[in-house]
Design a protein around this motif. Structure first.
Motif, PDB file in Angstrom:
ATOM      1  N   ASP A   1     -15.283  26.390  -9.089  1.00 20.05           N
ATOM      2  CA  ASP A   1     -15.929  24.999  -8.196  1.00 20.05           C
ATOM      3  C   ASP A   1     -16.753  24.006  -8.956  1.00 20.05           C
ATOM      4  O   ASP A   1     -17.887  24.022  -8.946  1.00 20.05           O
ATOM      5  CB  ASP A   1     -17.020  25.912  -7.226  1.00 20.05           C
ATOM      6  N   VAL A   2     -15.891  23.252  -9.568  1.00 19.75           N
ATOM      7  CA  VAL A   2     -16.273  22.114 -10.445  1.00 19.75           C
ATOM      8  C   VAL A   2     -15.382  20.934 -10.306  1.00 19.75           C
ATOM      9  O   VAL A   2     -14.230  21.182  -9.788  1.00 19.75           O
ATOM     10  CB  VAL A   2     -16.393  22.440 -11.932  1.00 19.75           C
ATOM     11  N   GLU A   3     -15.733  19.872 -10.610  1.00 22.88           N
ATOM     12  CA  GLU A   3     -14.955  18.647 -10.397  1.00 22.88           C
ATOM     13  C   GLU A   3     -14.915  17.717 -11.559  1.00 22.88           C
ATOM     14  O   GLU A   3     -16.071  17.765 -12.142  1.00 22.88           O
ATOM     15  CB  GLU A   3     -15.019  17.890  -9.032  1.00 22.88           C
ATOM     16  N   THR A   4     -14.319  17.093 -12.120  1.00 25.76           N
ATOM     17  CA  THR A   4     -14.382  16.174 -13.343  1.00 25.76           C
ATOM     18  C   THR A   4     -13.959  14.656 -12.957  1.00 25.76           C
ATOM     19  O   THR A   4     -12.888  14.329 -12.351  1.00 25.76           O
ATOM     20  CB  THR A   4     -13.317  16.832 -14.379  1.00 25.76           C
ATOM     21  N   ARG A   5     -14.532  13.740 -13.308  1.00 25.43           N
ATOM     22  CA  ARG A   5     -14.270  12.544 -13.578  1.00 25.43           C
ATOM     23  C   ARG A   5     -14.623  11.781 -14.698  1.00 25.43           C
ATOM     24  O   ARG A   5     -15.250  11.870 -15.686  1.00 25.43           O
ATOM     25  CB  ARG A   5     -15.628  11.687 -12.704  1.00 25.43           C
ATOM     26  N   MET A   6     -13.283  11.328 -15.267  1.00 26.17           N
ATOM     27  CA  MET A   6     -12.932  10.383 -16.456  1.00 26.17           C
ATOM     28  C   MET A   6     -14.042   9.480 -16.852  1.00 26.17           C
ATOM     29  O   MET A   6     -14.300   8.595 -15.762  1.00 26.17           O
ATOM     30  CB  MET A   6     -11.891  10.068 -16.670  1.00 26.17           C
ATOM     31  N   ALA A   7     -14.635   9.126 -17.959  1.00 19.96           N
ATOM     32  CA  ALA A   7     -15.322   8.053 -18.244  1.00 19.96           C
ATOM     33  C   ALA A   7     -14.965   7.574 -19.442  1.00 19.96           C
ATOM     34  O   ALA A   7     -14.189   8.078 -20.222  1.00 19.96           O
ATOM     35  CB  ALA A   7     -16.900   8.527 -18.403  1.00 19.96           C
ATOM     36  N   PRO A   8     -15.513   6.256 -19.806  1.00 17.46           N
ATOM     37  CA  PRO A   8     -14.800   5.513 -21.241  1.00 17.46           C
ATOM     38  C   PRO A   8     -15.464   6.238 -22.323  1.00 17.46           C
ATOM     39  O   PRO A   8     -14.907   6.089 -23.381  1.00 17.46           O
ATOM     40  CB  PRO A   8     -15.364   4.003 -21.050  1.00 17.46           C
ATOM     41  N   ASP A   9     -16.893   6.684 -22.357  1.00 23.57           N
ATOM     42  CA  ASP A   9     -17.312   7.212 -23.557  1.00 23.57           C
ATOM     43  C   ASP A   9     -16.784   8.682 -23.875  1.00 23.57           C
ATOM     44  O   ASP A   9     -16.771   9.395 -23.101  1.00 23.57           O
ATOM     45  CB  ASP A   9     -18.915   7.156 -23.327  1.00 23.57           C
ATOM     46  N   LYS A  10     -16.607   8.687 -25.053  1.00 24.54           N
ATOM     47  CA  LYS A  10     -15.993   9.938 -25.552  1.00 24.54           C
ATOM     48  C   LYS A  10     -16.941  10.795 -26.306  1.00 24.54           C
ATOM     49  O   LYS A  10     -17.663   9.971 -27.309  1.00 24.54           O
ATOM     50  CB  LYS A  10     -15.005   9.597 -26.773  1.00 24.54           C
ATOM     51  N   THR A  11     -17.237  12.007 -26.014  1.00 28.46           N
ATOM     52  CA  THR A  11     -18.063  12.886 -26.506  1.00 28.46           C
ATOM     53  C   THR A  11     -17.327  13.269 -27.910  1.00 28.46           C
ATOM     54  O   THR A  11     -16.328  13.893 -27.785  1.00 28.46           O
ATOM     55  CB  THR A  11     -18.406  13.810 -25.559  1.00 28.46           C
ATOM     56  N   LEU A  12     -18.171  13.122 -28.961  1.00 29.97           N
ATOM     57  CA  LEU A  12     -17.471  13.415 -30.231  1.00 29.97           C
ATOM     58  C   LEU A  12     -18.620  14.219 -31.189  1.00 29.97           C
ATOM     59  O   LEU A  12     -19.179  13.272 -31.892  1.00 29.97           O
ATOM     60  CB  LEU A  12     -16.648  12.347 -30.948  1.00 29.97           C
ATOM     61  N   THR A  13     -18.949  15.412 -31.078  1.00 32.43           N
ATOM     62  CA  THR A  13     -19.874  15.698 -32.030  1.00 32.43           C
ATOM     63  C   THR A  13     -19.904  17.307 -32.232  1.00 32.43           C
ATOM     64  O   THR A  13     -19.258  17.752 -31.595  1.00 32.43           O
ATOM     65  CB  THR A  13     -21.296  15.453 -31.169  1.00 32.43           C
ATOM     66  N   ARG A  14     -20.355  17.686 -33.350  1.00 31.35           N
ATOM     67  CA  ARG A  14     -20.732  18.991 -33.769  1.00 31.35           C
ATOM     68  C   ARG A  14     -21.925  19.674 -33.036  1.00 31.35           C
ATOM     69  O   ARG A  14     -22.782  18.800 -33.028  1.00 31.35           O
ATOM     70  CB  ARG A  14     -20.869  19.141 -35.336  1.00 31.35           C
ATOM     71  N   VAL A  15     -21.727  20.706 -32.593  1.00 29.13           N
ATOM     72  CA  VAL A  15     -22.789  21.438 -32.079  1.00 29.13           C
ATOM     73  C   VAL A  15     -22.990  22.933 -32.301  1.00 29.13           C
ATOM     74  O   VAL A  15     -22.184  23.506 -32.785  1.00 29.13           O
ATOM     75  CB  VAL A  15     -22.442  21.349 -30.427  1.00 29.13           C
TER      76      VAL A  15
END
Length: 494
Positions: free
Chosen positions: A370-384
């Protein structure tokens, strides 16, 4: 450098090009990097342009090809975008995202790929210059083949780079494909003579069986080309223990364990090396399912992997009938894990109103979370560094995605990153999703996660397995090739 009795230059550059794609260039460069590191020589890898969907994240939030990340590990180096200044990530058959110096800068369709030289070549040469100033030796990997003379005018990855940078080339032929004499001799025939003059010699790669059986063929290549041969390299049986970059490497026999993990090979599958540590576990049987093949009914867990095109691969998944297989798997009580794009697919819908990942639109998801995704221009790019919610164990991974996912099932997160929830889980805990790549490389987390499934983990550290395999690869090359003569071709480059 492979022979302590042989005097070799301690500064220089050398390029490995291949007669074809998948000729083994990446592993040859990896082996040479590890050989030089073991001799105490400062060495770095370099690939001017890579096209791959498996990538790695640098410490400063950049993105490079997975093969260059492995080569950096062979050198004992922290990842740098200079190792792979241009990365192309296909998101359809006709379009690719262009990443320069670790950051996405544009997208090109197939008709505009000729513009890549104008767009990126200055960045390639600048990155190479920085590496030459910092390291004693730079080992360069080509892309595709210099025999693709139709692409020569705008080439920045093979002879276009070698000529511009003045780097000598060793050509690798793939005997496993057959026709290696024609591969190597034919490459010389079709090349511009000035390009061919950059090639100092050749090696024959991926031989199966008694190498002496090819002695006559080897001498024929030397006779016809006039190039020096550095030897015939037998098939390296443990290559599957190293992270793979190309989806072609996924066509391998399943591992032998009892707990059956199944992963469909999506058309734009990415970062599938997430699964390598699981494949190395004695208690796990990992099956990569190719298109046109149903998901096995005896699967205990289905993993939906990352993808460069979530909506496109969701349509691909349905076209294979894998959605029907997946629903049947869930009805039988089977578990599902979605990673990144696979996590997005598990939700109720995926919305991309501005077309950041393909044509604008909205697709119904698989509806298992029960989730939904919306695409956005910013790219998450990180080590965690994250904490697994169910076991409290640490996960060392990275994020590389666009889009934000929200919904009721996010109240049961997969993990916490600095206190912020990541991922989601169903009420019964059978369906989970996460944005974390590389999660299974952490031995403690992998052991705890497998224990949740009622399994034990092997005693061997995955990172140590990779290190041992890199050393074995270097030993393999030193045993079968004239590495001293090969590295003697490395030329000082101004």
């Amino acid at each position: 450098m492979a022979d302590t009795n042989t005097s070799l230059p301690v500064k220089g550059c050398l390029m490995i090009q291949g007669t074809t794609s998948d000729a083994g260039k990446s592993l040859c460069v990896t082996a040479l990097c590890r050989i030089l590191k073991r001799k105490g020589i400062s060495v770095a890898p370099f690939k001017p342009q890579n096209m791959a969907l498996n990538s790695a994240v640098t410490a400063d939030g950049g993105e490079i090809g997975r093969a260059q990340a492995l080569q950096a590990e062979a050198c004992g180096l922290e990842l740098s975008t200079d190792f792979n200044p241009v990365l192309l990530k296909p998101n359809s058959d006709m379009r690719s995202q262009v990443i320069i110096n670790g950051k996405a800068v544009s997208e090109l369709d197939a008709r505009r790929f000729g513009n890549i030289k104008e767009l990126a070549f200055d960045h390639v040469l600048a990155a190479f210059q920085r590496l030459k100033e910092q390291y004693d030796v730079v080992i360069v990997e080509g892309a595709g083949s210099p025999a693709e003379v139709n692409l020569r005018r705008n080439d920045i990855a093979n002879m276009g780079f070698a000529r511009a940078a003045g780097v000598p080339v060793v050509l690798a032929g793939d005997i496993n494909r057959g026709g290696v004499i024609a591969q190597i001799v034919g490459t010389q025939v079709v090349m511009d003579p000035q390009d061919a003059a950059m090639i100092t010699g050749f090696l024959v790669n991926k031989f199966r069986g008694d190498v002496s059986l090819f002695d006559d063929g080897y001498r024929e290549i030397e006779r016809r080309t006039g190039w020096t041969g550095f030897g015939t390299l037998p098939w390296f049986a443990n290559a599957h223990l190293l992270p793979a970059e190309d989806a072609v490497d996924l066509s391998r026999a399943p591992s032998d364990g009892g707990f059956h993990i199944v992963c469909p090979m999506l058309s734009r599958i990415s970062n599938f090396d997430d699964l390598d540590p699981l494949a190395a576990e004695a208690s796990v049987r990992l099956t990569m399912v190719p298109p046109g093949t149903p998901l096995p009914a005896d699967a205990d867990l289905v993993i939906l992997p990352g993808t460069k095109s979530t909506r496109g691969d969701l349509a691909f998944l349905r076209a294979q009938g894998w959605d029907i297989d997946l629903y049947a798997h869930v009805r039988r009580g089977g578990a599902v894990l979605g990673i990144c794009g696979g996590y997005q697919m598990l939700g109720r819908f995926i919305e991309d109103p501005q077309g950041f990942e393909g044509p604008a639109g909205r697709e119904e998801g698989l509806g298992l979370l029960d989730v939904e995704t919306r695409m956005a221009p910013d790219k998450t790019l990180t080590r965690v560094t994250a904490d697994h919610a169910a076991t409290g164990t640490q996960i060392d991974g990275y994020e590389i995605h666009i889009g934000q996912t929200v919904g009721a099932d996010c109240a049961t997160p997969f993990a916490h990153i600095n206190g912020t929830p990541d991922g989601a889980g169903s009420r019964d805990g059978k369906i989970t999703g996460t944005y974390l790549h590389g999660l299974f490389t952490n031995d403690s987390f992998r052991s705890a996660w497998l224990a949740q499934l009622g399994l034990g983990a092997g005693p061997t550290s995955y990172s140590q397995t990779v290190e041992d395999t890199l050393d074995a690869l270097a030993d393999h090359m030193e045993t079968h090739l004239d590495v001293s003569a090969l590295l003697a071709c490395a030329a000082p480059v101004a």
